[in-house]
Each structure stands twice: as structure tokens, then as C-alpha cells.
Design a protein around this motif. Structure first.
Motif, PDB file in Angstrom:
ATOM      1  N   ALA A 178     -27.124 -22.563 -21.580  1.00  0.00           N
ATOM      2  CA  ALA A 178     -26.449 -21.598 -20.716  1.00  0.00           C
ATOM      3  C   ALA A 178     -26.444 -20.219 -21.375  1.00  0.00           C
ATOM      4  O   ALA A 178     -26.739 -19.212 -20.740  1.00  0.00           O
ATOM      5  CB  ALA A 178     -25.024 -22.054 -20.422  1.00  0.00           C
ATOM      6  N   ASP A 182     -27.945 -16.702 -19.805  1.00  0.00           N
ATOM      7  CA  ASP A 182     -27.123 -15.574 -19.405  1.00  0.00           C
ATOM      8  C   ASP A 182     -25.876 -15.493 -20.289  1.00  0.00           C
ATOM      9  O   ASP A 182     -24.900 -16.193 -20.088  1.00  0.00           O
ATOM     10  CB  ASP A 182     -26.728 -15.740 -17.927  1.00  0.00           C
ATOM     11  N   GLN A 184     -23.572 -13.121 -20.638  1.00  0.00           N
ATOM     12  CA  GLN A 184     -22.363 -12.644 -19.976  1.00  0.00           C
ATOM     13  C   GLN A 184     -21.675 -13.752 -19.203  1.00  0.00           C
ATOM     14  O   GLN A 184     -20.474 -13.952 -19.325  1.00  0.00           O
ATOM     15  CB  GLN A 184     -22.774 -11.547 -18.998  1.00  0.00           C
ATOM     16  N   ALA A 185     -22.502 -14.478 -18.436  1.00  0.00           N
ATOM     17  CA  ALA A 185     -21.932 -15.540 -17.619  1.00  0.00           C
ATOM     18  C   ALA A 185     -21.361 -16.630 -18.516  1.00  0.00           C
ATOM     19  O   ALA A 185     -20.310 -17.196 -18.232  1.00  0.00           O
ATOM     20  CB  ALA A 185     -22.993 -16.110 -16.692  1.00  0.00           C
ATOM     21  N   ALA A 186     -22.050 -16.907 -19.615  1.00  0.00           N
ATOM     22  CA  ALA A 186     -21.558 -17.921 -20.541  1.00  0.00           C
ATOM     23  C   ALA A 186     -20.190 -17.517 -21.069  1.00  0.00           C
ATOM     24  O   ALA A 186     -19.261 -18.318 -21.147  1.00  0.00           O
ATOM     25  CB  ALA A 186     -22.544 -18.105 -21.690  1.00  0.00           C
ATOM     26  N   LEU A 187     -20.079 -16.251 -21.402  1.00  0.00           N
ATOM     27  CA  LEU A 187     -18.804 -15.720 -21.879  1.00  0.00           C
ATOM     28  C   LEU A 187     -17.731 -15.899 -20.812  1.00  0.00           C
ATOM     29  O   LEU A 187     -16.600 -16.280 -21.096  1.00  0.00           O
ATOM     30  CB  LEU A 187     -19.001 -14.231 -22.183  1.00  0.00           C
ATOM     31  N   SER A 188     -18.119 -15.644 -19.559  1.00  0.00           N
ATOM     32  CA  SER A 188     -17.124 -15.668 -18.484  1.00  0.00           C
ATOM     33  C   SER A 188     -16.630 -17.078 -18.178  1.00  0.00           C
ATOM     34  O   SER A 188     -15.543 -17.234 -17.659  1.00  0.00           O
ATOM     35  CB  SER A 188     -17.675 -15.018 -17.214  1.00  0.00           C
ATOM     36  N   VAL A 189     -17.426 -18.107 -18.464  1.00  0.00           N
ATOM     37  CA  VAL A 189     -16.908 -19.454 -18.232  1.00  0.00           C
ATOM     38  C   VAL A 189     -16.220 -20.023 -19.469  1.00  0.00           C
ATOM     39  O   VAL A 189     -15.853 -21.189 -19.504  1.00  0.00           O
ATOM     40  CB  VAL A 189     -17.980 -20.462 -17.752  1.00  0.00           C
TER      41      VAL A 189
ATOM     42  N   LEU B  59     -13.711  -9.307 -20.681  1.00  0.00           N
ATOM     43  CA  LEU B  59     -15.163  -9.279 -20.838  1.00  0.00           C
ATOM     44  C   LEU B  59     -15.654  -7.860 -21.122  1.00  0.00           C
ATOM     45  O   LEU B  59     -16.839  -7.614 -21.227  1.00  0.00           O
ATOM     46  CB  LEU B  59     -15.847  -9.803 -19.576  1.00  0.00           C
ATOM     47  N   VAL B  88      -9.767 -18.442 -20.330  1.00  0.00           N
ATOM     48  CA  VAL B  88     -10.250 -19.495 -19.444  1.00  0.00           C
ATOM     49  C   VAL B  88      -9.435 -20.760 -19.678  1.00  0.00           C
ATOM     50  O   VAL B  88      -9.020 -21.435 -18.743  1.00  0.00           O
ATOM     51  CB  VAL B  88     -11.747 -19.769 -19.679  1.00  0.00           C
ATOM     52  N   ILE B  93     -10.021 -17.230 -14.878  1.00  0.00           N
ATOM     53  CA  ILE B  93     -11.475 -17.189 -15.047  1.00  0.00           C
ATOM     54  C   ILE B  93     -12.092 -16.199 -14.066  1.00  0.00           C
ATOM     55  O   ILE B  93     -11.583 -16.019 -12.966  1.00  0.00           O
ATOM     56  CB  ILE B  93     -12.083 -18.607 -14.871  1.00  0.00           C
ATOM     57  N   MET B  96     -18.364 -13.456 -11.876  1.00  0.00           N
ATOM     58  CA  MET B  96     -18.889 -12.098 -11.994  1.00  0.00           C
ATOM     59  C   MET B  96     -19.689 -11.671 -10.778  1.00  0.00           C
ATOM     60  O   MET B  96     -20.254 -12.474 -10.048  1.00  0.00           O
ATOM     61  CB  MET B  96     -19.750 -11.991 -13.236  1.00  0.00           C
ATOM     62  N   HIS B 100     -24.561 -14.513 -11.349  1.00  0.00           N
ATOM     63  CA  HIS B 100     -24.809 -14.941 -12.729  1.00  0.00           C
ATOM     64  C   HIS B 100     -24.808 -16.448 -12.922  1.00  0.00           C
ATOM     65  O   HIS B 100     -24.103 -16.967 -13.783  1.00  0.00           O
ATOM     66  CB  HIS B 100     -23.778 -14.327 -13.671  1.00  0.00           C
ATOM     67  N   PHE B 102     -26.698 -19.862 -14.224  1.00  0.00           N
ATOM     68  CA  PHE B 102     -27.672 -20.104 -15.294  1.00  0.00           C
ATOM     69  C   PHE B 102     -28.957 -20.594 -14.639  1.00  0.00           C
ATOM     70  O   PHE B 102     -29.069 -21.756 -14.255  1.00  0.00           O
ATOM     71  CB  PHE B 102     -27.128 -21.123 -16.284  1.00  0.00           C
ATOM     72  N   LEU B 105     -30.783 -23.896 -15.510  1.00  0.00           N
ATOM     73  CA  LEU B 105     -30.008 -25.133 -15.445  1.00  0.00           C
ATOM     74  C   LEU B 105     -29.920 -25.583 -13.990  1.00  0.00           C
ATOM     75  O   LEU B 105     -29.948 -24.763 -13.086  1.00  0.00           O
ATOM     76  CB  LEU B 105     -28.594 -24.912 -15.994  1.00  0.00           C
ATOM     77  N   ARG B 162     -18.426 -23.363 -10.187  1.00  0.00           N
ATOM     78  CA  ARG B 162     -18.417 -23.422 -11.650  1.00  0.00           C
ATOM     79  C   ARG B 162     -17.072 -22.963 -12.186  1.00  0.00           C
ATOM     80  O   ARG B 162     -16.525 -23.566 -13.109  1.00  0.00           O
ATOM     81  CB  ARG B 162     -19.541 -22.521 -12.176  1.00  0.00           C
TER      82      ARG B 162
END
Lengths: 302, 272
Positions: A178, A182, A184-189, B59, B88, B93, B96, B100, B102, B105, B162
Motif C-alpha cells: 500500500a 500511495d 499519502q493514502a497509506a498515511l491517511s488509513v 496529514l 485513526v 479518519i 482524501m 487515492h 491503492f 491492490l 476502506r
């Protein structure tokens, strides 16, 4: 089987085995590049450092090999943690080139550290891997195949398979992929990048340790070990910087290619083809297919 | 104090955000989200909606932004010092802007990464996966597809799903309507509403699509140039003359002459 064809096979097999070694070094690069976008110049030195540590703890503390292995793994994990704490954490958000420069610095530090801790003489690395030619192959197929190379190939395959399972099936492996996709997205989850970096550098360190031990038992642990990292570069260009299968296939192609070229082309151009073949191949690839065999095509809007 | 805190899940008090130590983006934004509510954060491009959400979810650091003044409280506790993953874990959470997902995946793997911070075991995660699939049946159909090859709507659903996998009490949803067909926008907002009602998740929703956002939200804030210029019940806002004119595109007087446009600009400046 004709003698000539047998000789050709021997060349290919020995090339494949060398290719496995290249692939192992390249694998370390790919892991770090995928997870953090850093081109880790120090990967080759990490091989040297890992192998030096492995031999060093045996010499200095008299540990048996089976204890020296976890000790060396521990040192590599500690190293990954230190790198994250002292280097990466402070360079978040910097340009890739700055991170790359940092890894060059890291390479020198590690080289010096290795010398300082374990001495700079060439060390013999013997963990009882079988040496010499395989009788079985010699008797049945009339082929000369080094036992060590076979063992190295088997160990490398096991390592790659283990990594594949780790990446595909585990929670942390999924998080690593992940992050590669990405940040940023990883950070956000809620995936902590710092933790991921420590993990990925540890894995790269362990891969470096395995590669270092393999090369070391072939030709001794010495400074030139860190130079195989240079051979990993064409491997990466061939296979693509972001692809694990690419690193493996690229390694094999380079390994076989340079051996075959040396044997069959060498006599016409005065030898030493092995030294430049990989780079020429990489150059050709850069012209025709810059993303490599398996790399992601980078599409950028400007 | 305790009463106010029990009813307010998130409160942002007069925050100022500076990017790169020089660019002042938010000039004192305050807002609050009641527990179990849907609050809309409206405004044009560059008004500071995304920055506000990122300031809350922490963030900003990854973009060299800094909250230099004010405070942010989630569940009655100051959260600026927390890392995004701590937040989170506490139940706040962000989804974005631009989805975004993945890309390499599969949809299911994407959803599972949402549960990364959870420690309550595989059974609970499986249950929630089932829950997400029930809200988004389309995701169940495409569970094995690589997220990068799914449509924009599916990716938006995947991103929201997610976030739901983290078991949140509050979702910061940034521009869910971006680049989607009106029908899909409606579908996604409908699901957001259901998640709000049935799962008790509070939403802070940044949107440019003012009309849809005000229909689903209970309260709204309008941002302009890094300031809140107006706030009120969603109903009031959608009936307000200025909002109608500036954001909903209904002037009421039919065709406009150039003089009216100038007038429009002047009034807008006054608003800001």
C-alpha cells in the motif's frame, strides 16, 4: 550429448547461478525503492557490512555459525532502525536526489564502520556449504556444476518465495504494498510510514545478509563485495526498478548473458566481455524500453 | 463543559495554517461537528476546505503545512500532537480528495488495509468487511479486481469503505463527488447518509457541489479565502439569497447583464 552442447549448458548454468546472486542484491534495491522511492546506493555496502558482521561475530566472540546468523540479522535490524531514526526521519519530503545523496553518505559510513569493527583484511567465510563439483551431475550428465552455486540458488529461491508470501498474505506485507502505491493514502488509513521504513530496511538488510554470505563463501568477504552493487544497477534497468520478479529475471538474464558472451564473444574481441556486457545491455534497454521488462510505465502529466 | 463535549465530537477553534513557513492559507477557521451529524464544509477551489480537513487529520505535515494557531479537539481532547495513525486508532479518519485507492491492490486488499490499525481480531474485521460489502454491493462484485482498473465511482466507494474498515466514529470526507456522474454522486451521498444513520458515524464533508451537500448535511460552513464567511443550518443556507446566488447558481432574476456581474463581484468581496 555432444561435448560442445554440454559446455554451452555448463556456461548457462554457471551464468544462472551468478544471476541469482545479482538478483539477490537487486532485490534489496527494489524493496527499498518501492516502499520509499529511495534509490539506495548503500545496498552493496550493506551486503559487505552484513557479511563482515556475520564473520566478525564468529571470529571475535567465537559464536558458532547458527548463532552468528541471528546475531547478524539482529544487527541489520538495529541498523535499519538507526537509519530511520538518524537519516530518513529528518529527510521526509525532500527531493529523491537528496535522499539518494544521503544513501551515498550512508555507504561510506557503513564501509568505515565495518572496517572499524571487524578489520579490513579479507576474511574467509565458511559455514560448511558444500564446495566443489556435484558428482551427481558429473556422473549422470557429464556436466560440471558447482555444489555451492546450486545451494545458493536453492536458498535464494526459498528467500524469494518467503518474501512473496510475506508481501501477498500478511497484514504488514499488504501495508508495504500500500505504501509503495500511495504514500499519502497509506498515511491517511493509519499506516505509520516510519514503522514501514524500519521494516523495509530490515528486510533489505536481511536480503543483503543472505547475498553477502553467498558471495562471501564463494570469494571471501572483502571490499570488492560492495562493488557487485554496481552490477545490480543494470539488473534493475533491465527488470524495472519497481518489480520483484523483474529483479529476479533481470539478474538471471545478466548472469547468463555475460557468461555466454564472455565464452563465445570473448575470443573475438580480446576477452573481458564479462566486465562490460551488463552495462551495454542496460544501455540498449534504456534506449528502447526505459521502464525495464516489468517496471511500471511512468505516466506524467506536464 | 461535559455536556457540550458529549454532544460535540469535533471542534476546531480558530486555527491558522501556514504552508512552507510563508503561505498563509487558513486565517482563523472555527467549526464544530455534533456527534452523529453530517456537517458540510463548502467553498470554491482554493478556499481552504482540504487544508482544514488535513489540519484535523494531521496529514499536513507531509505537505510542509503547519497549524500555527488555534486548537483542534476530537472527543474533547487536543489532537494536534498526535500522528495520523494515532488519530485513526481513536476513530477519526480521512477519505482524501481524488480517492487515492491503492491501484495495484485488489478492492478487497484495499478494504483490508483500512483495518491496519485495528487490534480486535480477524473475526471482527471479517464482520466489518461483510458490512462494507452490504453497503456497497458493487465492491463485492469487484472484490478481486485491481483497484486501479475500477471506475471512478467504484474507487470512491472503495475509499469510503476502506475508511469504514477502521471502525471510525468520524470520517472526514473530502470531495466525494469529484469527477462523478450526478447519478453516482446521489448514490454515494445516499450511502453516506445510511452510514451516518445506521452505523452512527459523524461526517465532516468538504464539497464544491453545494446543492447536493446541503441536501444531505444538517449544518454547513462556507469558506472563502481561508475564512468562514457564513454558517448555519443546511436549510437556512440553501434558502439564503447570497448562497443561492454565489453557490447554487440561482439568481432568481433570470438573465444577467454585465452590470449585475460587477455587482456580484462587489458583493462577493464584501462577503470575504
Amino acid at each position: 550429448m555432444s561435448v560442445e552442447f554440454g559446455f554451452f549448458l555448463e556456461t548457462v548454468i554457471s551464468g544462472l547461478m551468478a544471476g541469482v546472486m545479482y538478483a539477490l542484491v537487486a532485490l534489496g534495491f527494489v524493496l527499498i525503492f518501492k516502499a520509499s522511492g529511495i534509490f539506495n546506493f548503500a545496498q552493496g555496502v550493506m551486503c559487505l557490512f552484513a557479511a563482515l558482521t556475520f564473520v566478525g561475530v564468529q571470529e571475535k566472540f567465537g559464536l558458532p555459525a547458527w548463532l552468528a546468523l541471528p546475531a547478524a540479522v539482529g544487527v541489520m535490524i538495529l541498523l535499519a532502525w538507526l537509519i530511520e531514526r538518524l537519516v530518513l526521519r529528518h529527510l521526509v519530503n525532500q527531493d529523491p536526489i537528496i535522499l539518494f545523496m544521503a544513501t551515498i553518505g550512508l555507504a561510506y559510513v557503513l564501509e568505515g564502520l565495518g572496517d572499524l569493527m571487524w578489520g579490513s583484511d579479507v576474511k574467509l567465510l565458511d559455514i560448511g556449504l558444500p564446495q566443489g563439483a556435484s558428482d551427481y551431475m558429473l556422473d549422470n550428465f557429464n556436466l560440471y556444476v558447482e555444489k555451492l552455486e546450486v545451494v545458493a540458488a536453492v536458498i535464494a529461491s526459498i528467500l524469494v518465495a518467503a518474501l512473496a508470501v510475506f508481501f501477498q498474505k500478511t497484514r504488514v506485507g499488504r501495508a508495504l504494498r500500500a505504501v509503495a502505491d500511495d504514500h499519502q493514502a497509506a498515511l491517511s488509513v493509519g499506516i505509520s510510514l516510519n514503522t514501514i521504513w524500519v521494516i523495509v530496511w530490515s528486510v533489505a538488510g536481511i536480503v543483503a545478509l543472505v547475498a553477502g554470505i553467498m558471495w562471501g563463501s564463494k570469494s571471501g568477504v572483502q571490499f570488492s563485495l560492495s562493488l557487485i552493487a554496481l552490477k545490480a544497477l543494470p539488473v534493475l534497468i533491465l527488470g524495472g526498478f519497481t518489480s520483484i520478479p523483474g529483479a529476479i529475471v533481470g539478474g538471471l538474464i545478466i548472469g547468463v548473458g555475460e557468461k555466454v558472451a564472455e565464452v563465445y564473444m570473448g575470443p573475438f574481441v580480446g576477452g573481458a566481455v564479462e566486465n562490460w556486457f551488463a552495462y551495454m545491455l542496460a544501455l540498449a534497454f534504456l534506449l528502447v524500453r526505459p521502464q525495464g521488462l516489468f517496471g511500471e510505465k511512468i505516466i506524467e502529466r506536464v | 463543559m461535559s455536556d457540550a463535549h458529549n454532544n460535540t465530537i469535533l471542534s476546531v477553534n480558530n486555527i491558522e495554517v501556514i504552508y512552507d513557513h510563508v503561505i498563509l492559507v487558513l486565517k482563523g477557521v472555527s467549526l464544530s461537528v455534533p456527534r452523529g451529524g453530517i456537517v458540510a464544509l463548502l467553498g470554491a477551489n482554493g478556499a481552504g476546505k482540504t487544508t482544514t480537513l488535513k489540519a484535523i487529520s494531521n496529514l499536513l505535515g507531509a505537505e510542509r503545512g503547519d497549524v500555527t494557531k488555534g486548537s483542534i479537539e476530537f472527543e474533547g481532547e487536543e489532537v494536534q500532537a498526535l500522528s495520523p495513525n494515532d488519530l485513526v486508532r481513536r476513530g477519526c479518519i480521512q477519505v482524501m480528495e481524488g480517492r487515492h485507492c491503492f491501484g495495484h491492490l485488489s478492492i478487497e486488499e484495499n478494504l483490508l488495509t483500512g483495518a491496519y490499525t485495528r487490534k480486535d481480531g480477524n473475526a471482527a474485521i471479517k464482520r466489518d468487511l461483510e458490512m462494507v460489502y452490504n453497503y456497497f454491493p458493487r465492491l463485492r462484485e469487484r472484490r478481486q479486481s485491481q483497484a486501479g482498473y475500477t471506475s471512478g465511482g467504484e474507487q470512491q466507494m472503495c475509499a469510503i469503505g476502506r475508511a469504514m474498515m477502521a471502525g471510525p466514529s468520524m470520517i472526514l470526507l473530502d470531495e466525494p463527488s469529484m469527477g462523478l456522474a450526478p447519478q453516482l454522486v446521489e448514490e454515494i451521498f445516499e450511502i453516506v447518509k445510511q452510514l451516518n444513520e445506521k452505523e452512527g458515524v459523524s461526517f465532516l464533508l468538504a464539497e464544491q457541489n453545494t446543492s447536493v451537500a446541503l441536501r444531505y448535511a444538517s449544518y454547513g460552513y462556507i469558506l472563502e479565502g481561508g475564512r468562514v464567511v457564513m454558517d448555519g443550518e443546511a436549510k437556512e443556507l440553501s434558502e439564503n439569497q447570497d448562497v443561492k446566488e454565489f453557490y447554487l447558481g440561482v439568481g432568481g432574476e433570470g438573465q444577467k447583464s454585465f452590470r449585475d456581474v460587477k455587482h456580484y463581484k462587489r458583493r462577493k468581496r464584501w462577503l470575504a
